[in-house]
Scaffold this motif. Sequence first.
Motif: not given
Lengths: 150, 150
Positions: A14, A32, A67-71, A73
Amino acid sequence: MAADLLGTRTITQIGILVHDIERTSQAYADFFGVEKPNWFWTDPSDKAQTEYRGSRSEARAKLAFFDMGSLQLELIEPDHEPSTWRESLDRHGEGVHHIAFIVEGMKEKIALLERGGMPLLQKGEYTGGRYAYMDTFKDLKVLIELLEND
Amino acid sequence: MAADLLGTRTITQIGILVHDIERTSQAYADFFGVEKPNWFWTDPSDKAQTEYRGSRSEARAKLAFFDMGSLQLELIEPDHEPSTWRESLDRHGEGVHHIAFIVEGMKEKIALLERGGMPLLQKGEYTGGRYAYMDTFKDLKVLIELLEND
């Protein structure tokens, strides 16, 4: 239906336009609970071979990734040369610019989307691959970025 | 840093505001080669107990969901009662409205974010859980939705 134009539905990134990548990176890091990543400049245009709306452009941007889990940013602070980044930031302000998908056969995918009425907005090269922003806004209400890695 | 306000970095949903959910759902179905999902209305306000900027609201929205790999893409067509959906659509037009995270301890998370200068915008109940939109735009350039499932 059942065109499946990209061959995937997995969103890999994203992209968010910002005015001040240093400040927004810090805000994400604080929120985060992660280290603030270093931002870096996209390649200069002779290497990136950036084209925006059919013409070569000197445009570059500062990028930072989380890194935001599976995708991922991606924060994007563009310079003031012509680009989809600068145009969107000037017109619509800060906020989400695109969602990205990893594809195979970049040229064919671009041609397929263009035949579907979704023109190429901007393309360029990066180390290890290339990207293309397609103008899918009218149909999907967000821009789509195609990424092809070698 | 290392606040880790949500206890997660996994984006579970991207929410996109649209004027015509029927048309945009069909465009997504065509683009990604999947069946067009049926949209549905959010619960009426007596069940949803919707609060927007601290006041009860009758607002409802039509929702449609697409599975996109590891997350859901949510299309939202709001009615004309007061809501963050309607406000954003009127102010900024169609496009990405929020990214969502599944949390535990909704009340504590809302309090934590509010202490961090990110106020609650809207909250409500749905079958099996509850949601809260937090005004993280100033810091993160996108709204964050908290989801808590029972």
